[in-house]
Design a protein around this motif. Structure first.
Motif, PDB file in Angstrom:
ATOM      1  N   CYS A  28      35.579  37.857  49.522  1.00 12.08           N
ATOM      2  CA  CYS A  28      36.240  37.122  48.444  1.00 12.08           C
ATOM      3  C   CYS A  28      35.389  37.258  47.191  1.00 12.08           C
ATOM      4  N   VAL A  29      35.971  37.795  46.111  1.00 15.03           N
ATOM      5  CA  VAL A  29      35.206  38.004  44.874  1.00 15.03           C
ATOM      6  C   VAL A  29      36.003  37.466  43.688  1.00 15.03           C
ATOM      7  N   GLY A  30      35.278  37.196  42.591  1.00 19.83           N
ATOM      8  CA  GLY A  30      35.921  36.676  41.393  1.00 19.83           C
ATOM      9  C   GLY A  30      36.343  37.755  40.420  1.00 19.83           C
ATOM     10  N   PHE A  31      35.879  38.978  40.634  1.00 21.03           N
ATOM     11  CA  PHE A  31      36.322  40.105  39.813  1.00 21.03           C
ATOM     12  C   PHE A  31      36.111  41.382  40.614  1.00 21.03           C
ATOM     13  N   VAL A  32      36.775  42.451  40.219  1.00 18.59           N
ATOM     14  CA  VAL A  32      36.663  43.744  40.897  1.00 18.59           C
ATOM     15  C   VAL A  32      36.263  44.794  39.874  1.00 18.59           C
ATOM     16  N   SER A  33      35.232  45.543  40.186  1.00 17.87           N
ATOM     17  CA  SER A  33      34.793  46.648  39.331  1.00 17.87           C
ATOM     18  C   SER A  33      34.812  47.936  40.144  1.00 17.87           C
ATOM     19  N   GLU A  34      34.626  49.051  39.469  1.00 19.15           N
ATOM     20  CA  GLU A  34      34.614  50.333  40.175  1.00 19.15           C
ATOM     21  C   GLU A  34      33.451  50.410  41.151  1.00 19.15           C
ATOM     22  N   GLU A  35      32.344  49.657  40.851  1.00 19.47           N
ATOM     23  CA  GLU A  35      31.153  49.701  41.710  1.00 19.47           C
ATOM     24  C   GLU A  35      31.380  48.991  43.043  1.00 19.47           C
ATOM     25  N   ASN A  36      32.158  47.908  43.036  1.00 21.33           N
ATOM     26  CA  ASN A  36      32.325  47.171  44.295  1.00 21.33           C
ATOM     27  C   ASN A  36      33.669  47.412  44.972  1.00 21.33           C
ATOM     28  N   LEU A  37      34.508  48.288  44.391  1.00 22.20           N
ATOM     29  CA  LEU A  37      35.824  48.540  44.950  1.00 22.20           C
ATOM     30  C   LEU A  37      35.743  49.180  46.334  1.00 22.20           C
ATOM     31  N   ASP A  38      34.727  50.042  46.551  1.00 22.92           N
ATOM     32  CA  ASP A  38      34.636  50.753  47.830  1.00 22.92           C
ATOM     33  C   ASP A  38      34.169  49.853  48.974  1.00 22.92           C
ATOM     34  N   ARG A  39      33.830  48.591  48.690  1.00 23.99           N
ATOM     35  CA  ARG A  39      33.409  47.679  49.761  1.00 23.99           C
ATOM     36  C   ARG A  39      34.591  47.186  50.585  1.00 23.99           C
ATOM     37  N   CYS A  40      35.813  47.324  50.040  1.00 22.06           N
ATOM     38  CA  CYS A  40      37.014  46.835  50.730  1.00 22.06           C
ATOM     39  C   CYS A  40      37.908  48.026  51.082  1.00 22.06           C
ATOM     40  N   PRO A  41      38.027  48.392  52.358  1.00 21.90           N
ATOM     41  CA  PRO A  41      38.821  49.575  52.738  1.00 21.90           C
ATOM     42  C   PRO A  41      40.317  49.414  52.485  1.00 21.90           C
ATOM     43  N   THR A  42      40.805  48.148  52.406  1.00 25.62           N
ATOM     44  CA  THR A  42      42.237  47.927  52.213  1.00 25.62           C
ATOM     45  C   THR A  42      42.598  47.624  50.768  1.00 25.62           C
ATOM     46  N   ASN A  43      41.613  47.681  49.845  1.00 24.78           N
ATOM     47  CA  ASN A  43      41.791  47.365  48.426  1.00 24.78           C
ATOM     48  C   ASN A  43      41.891  45.847  48.239  1.00 24.78           C
ATOM     49  N   TYR A  44      41.258  45.325  47.204  1.00 22.10           N
ATOM     50  CA  TYR A  44      41.298  43.898  46.909  1.00 22.10           C
ATOM     51  C   TYR A  44      42.671  43.503  46.341  1.00 22.10           C
ATOM     52  N   VAL A  45      43.208  42.332  46.812  1.00 29.20           N
ATOM     53  CA  VAL A  45      44.484  41.827  46.306  1.00 29.20           C
ATOM     54  C   VAL A  45      44.281  40.441  45.710  1.00 29.20           C
ATOM     55  N   GLY A  46      45.086  40.135  44.679  1.00 27.43           N
ATOM     56  CA  GLY A  46      44.985  38.846  44.010  1.00 27.43           C
ATOM     57  C   GLY A  46      46.014  37.861  44.525  1.00 27.43           C
ATOM     58  N   ARG A  47      46.299  36.825  43.700  1.00 26.07           N
ATOM     59  CA  ARG A  47      47.207  35.763  44.124  1.00 26.07           C
ATOM     60  C   ARG A  47      48.608  36.289  44.422  1.00 26.07           C
ATOM     61  N   ASP A  48      49.053  37.275  43.647  1.00 23.52           N
ATOM     62  CA  ASP A  48      50.411  37.805  43.811  1.00 23.52           C
ATOM     63  C   ASP A  48      50.457  38.959  44.802  1.00 23.52           C
ATOM     64  N   LYS A  49      49.395  39.132  45.592  1.00 26.51           N
ATOM     65  CA  LYS A  49      49.264  40.216  46.580  1.00 26.51           C
ATOM     66  C   LYS A  49      49.191  41.593  45.919  1.00 26.51           C
ATOM     67  N   ASP A  50      49.040  41.641  44.575  1.00 19.24           N
ATOM     68  CA  ASP A  50      48.907  42.909  43.878  1.00 19.24           C
ATOM     69  C   ASP A  50      47.426  43.218  43.700  1.00 19.24           C
ATOM     70  N   VAL A  51      47.108  44.501  43.503  1.00 14.58           N
ATOM     71  CA  VAL A  51      45.708  44.907  43.383  1.00 14.58           C
ATOM     72  C   VAL A  51      45.236  44.740  41.933  1.00 14.58           C
ATOM     73  N   SER A  52      43.910  44.812  41.760  1.00 14.80           N
ATOM     74  CA  SER A  52      43.341  44.731  40.419  1.00 14.80           C
ATOM     75  C   SER A  52      43.617  46.027  39.651  1.00 14.80           C
ATOM     76  N   GLU A  53      43.330  46.005  38.341  1.00 12.86           N
ATOM     77  CA  GLU A  53      43.544  47.216  37.532  1.00 12.86           C
ATOM     78  C   GLU A  53      42.690  48.365  38.047  1.00 12.86           C
ATOM     79  N   GLU A  54      41.469  48.059  38.484  1.00 15.16           N
ATOM     80  CA  GLU A  54      40.577  49.118  38.977  1.00 15.16           C
ATOM     81  C   GLU A  54      41.103  49.748  40.267  1.00 15.16           C
ATOM     82  N   GLY A  55      41.917  48.977  41.030  1.00 19.01           N
ATOM     83  CA  GLY A  55      42.404  49.482  42.308  1.00 19.01           C
ATOM     84  C   GLY A  55      43.780  50.113  42.261  1.00 19.01           C
ATOM     85  N   GLU A  56      44.379  50.151  41.072  1.00 16.83           N
ATOM     86  CA  GLU A  56      45.723  50.716  40.968  1.00 16.83           C
ATOM     87  C   GLU A  56      45.734  52.211  41.291  1.00 16.83           C
ATOM     88  N   ASP A  57      46.819  52.640  41.939  1.00 16.42           N
ATOM     89  CA  ASP A  57      47.055  54.044  42.320  1.00 16.42           C
ATOM     90  C   ASP A  57      46.111  54.527  43.413  1.00 16.42           C
TER      91      ASP A  57
END
Length: 562
Positions: free
Chosen positions: A378-407
């Motif tokens: 559980c994180v308060g923000f997502v950056s390119e540096e910590n994106l690879d820590r989550c194999p399923t991509n981080y999702v927010g309240r609306d179950k959508d991914v952050s801008e860094e995780g798009e595509d």
């Protein structure tokens, strides 16, 4: 100069006061029953021998004592019922074991020199020692001089001259552990090198263990026998279909009303039959528990089949005004850590419960799959540096991914299946497969392999905590009930059952069911009386009579008293 009639104006109020005092004294010295009748405050209650006492004030839909049922049953005996099949809910049983950090400590420093020595003590608790194993103590030593000694609850478990920054973890014997534990760190004396000091700087101190989650090892089902079904069960049978692998599962224990009816490994993939004694079933509420100690079971097609003796049971009905009941609502709180239930409660936190994560940050992001470091889930923000820590991509309240995780893999709204991404990690990859597919937005209880499936049976509905989404259609699953309505009779009222028989001295034995609640009659008297206040409900109520032999009843009566 007073008017000539002023003496009458003074005497009149005094006379009224005197009369009021005399009336009050008269009332006070009346017998209690006469005083209550005069004031309209009759007290009534029903004792065990049928005598009436108690209280009531204000508006009431009933008189002080009012008969609401009168019947003349006559002769009652057995004559015919057939059989009943009661279907029960399907469920999943499994046991999971996860490596967890039991305790993490701040860095410590110990030393031993001429006239200068320090020892460090640390304490930690293990909440559920019985469900944890393979304990280890890990740490790093940026500064290491001398022999480091570690004691666990007073027992030396480590004594070594460390020559590296990252020594191997130390296994902790479970027999040395308890619910409350202590660790002591110290270093050896310098000996003849009195001008030196042995010292250790110890960091990243963690106690780790394999913790077994037992919350899914047991499932309970309930069923009821109503007043129309009686207590003439001749044969009782339990049927169930376990979906399992014989070599991967442990013993399955089935208990009916806390009594074991089956214990062993069932026949996986086929319908199993268990017959049990009819006297193990209660009229009213019954519960069946399924418990496993190893492996995974999907238990479906569960049915309790009851066969009855030929039987005809008389049933009598009466109505009670809801006014004399108090309503309450008992909320069933089945909140569990890791389930998507909208509740964050102790001992859940943001790194093991999605709902807690959504409350922790202004812009929370949650990793569906468990991360290597639990603090990364559980994180308060997502950056390119910590994106690879989550194999399923981080999702927010609306179950959508952050801008860094798009595509990227795990972006379930881009209608693309990235190269190298698997169906379990991306909804688009799941739906790209042939045939109809079903997708789970969160982590299924049985693991990532169940995130994308080609079918969802009734027994698999609960595997996805947010419900499966179908490529073409949504599977039909049972709704979840989260509240009960309960009623209690107002304590100012009592409901009394009276039975009168035709003959004296003969023994009268029968089971009486009031809304399914059992009360037993065993008397030689001409009359039987019982307070049934705890069994009644607002609106329609029922009384069933199940005699042990031929019974002659002259009258059945139900009274409401206050």
């Amino acid at each position: 100069m007073f008017p000539k009639n002023s003496q009458y104006k003074v005497a009149a109020p005094n006379l009224i006061i005197a009369i009021a005092v005399l009336v009050l004294l008269y009332i006070l010295f009346l017998p209690p029953a006469d005083r209550a009748e005069l004031l309209g405050d009759q007290t009534t209650t029903v004792t065990t021998n049928g005598q009436v006492q108690g209280t009531s004030q204000g508006y009431s839909p009933y008189a002080q004592k009012e008969t609401i049922l009168t019947e003349t049953p006559g002769k009652i005996d057995y004559s015919s019922l057939n059989e009943l099949e009661i279907p029960l809910n399907s469920f999943t049983l499994f046991k999971t074991v996860n490596a967890e950090v039991i305790e993490e400590f701040n860095p410590v420093y110990v030393k031993n020199g001429l006239g200068d020595k320090s020892v460090k003590n640390l304490t930690f608790d293990i909440d559920n020692l019985a469900n944890a194993d393979n304990f280890q103590l890990s740490f790093s030593t940026p500064k290491h001089e001398g022999v480091l000694t570690i004691k666990l609850n007073g027992n030396t478990i480590y004594e070594y001259d460390i020559q590296t920054i990252n020594p191997e973890p130390i296994s902790l014997k479970k027999t040395l552990l308890s619910n409350e534990n202590s660790l002591e760190f110290s270093t050896s004396e310098v000996g003849w090198r009195f001008w030196e000091t042995n010292e250790y700087s110890i960091e990243n101190i963690k106690v780790i263990g394999d913790v077994t989650d037992t919350s899914r090892q047991q499932s309970m089902n309930t069923f009821f026998l109503s007043e129309k079904q009686g207590e003439s069960i001749e044969r009782a049978l339990l049927k169930f279909h376990p979906d399992c692998k014989t070599n991967d599962v442990g013993r399955l224990t089935i208990k009916l009303n806390d009594r074991t009816v089956f214990a062993g490994i069932p026949d996986c993939g086929t319908l199993n039959f268990v017959e049990f004694a009819p006297n193990m079933i209660f009229v009213g509420k019954n519960k069946i528990d399924f418990i496993t100690d190893q492996g995974s079971y999907l238990v479906d097609l569960i049915t309790v089949k009851l066969e009855f003796e030929d039987n005809e049971i008389p049933v009598y009905y009466f109505e009670l005004d809801p006014y004399i009941f108090n309503l309450r609502y008992d909320v069933i709180d089945d909140a569990k850590c890791g389930e998507i239930d909208g509740i964050c409660s102790e001992p859940c936190d943001e790194d093991n419960d999605y709902d807690c994560c959504m409350q922790e940050y202004t812009t929370p992001y949650w990793c569906v799959a468990a991360t290597s470091n639990s603090d990364d889930r559980c994180v308060g923000f997502v950056s390119e540096e910590n994106l690879d820590r989550c194999p399923t991509n981080y999702v927010g309240r609306d179950k959508d991914v952050s801008e860094e995780g798009e595509d990227l893999c795990g972006d379930n709204e881009d209608n693309e299946c990235p190269y190298g991404c698997t169906p379990a990690l991306d909804k688009d990859c799941c739906f790209d497969q042939s045939g109809d597919q079903f997708w789970c937005d969160m982590m299924p209880t049985n693991g990532l392999d169940f995130r994308c499936v080609n079918s969802v049976s009734l027994s698999q509905c609960d595997i996805c905590p947010v419900g499966y989404e179908g490529e073409e259609e949504t599977p039909i699953c049972r709704p979840v009930v989260n509240a009960l309505e309960a009623e209690e009779l107002d304590p100012d009222y009592s409901v009394i059952l009276t039975m009168k028989f035709t003959n004296d001295f003969e023994r009268k034995e029968a089971d009486i069911y009031i809304n399914g609640h059992l009360t037993r009659v065993d008397t030689q008297n001409l009359a039987y009386q019982r307070d049934i206040s705890t069994f009644v409900e607002p609106g329609s109520n029922s009384i069933e009579i199940v005699p042990f032999s031929l019974l002659n009843i002259r009258e059945i009566k139900v009274d409401v008293v206050q």
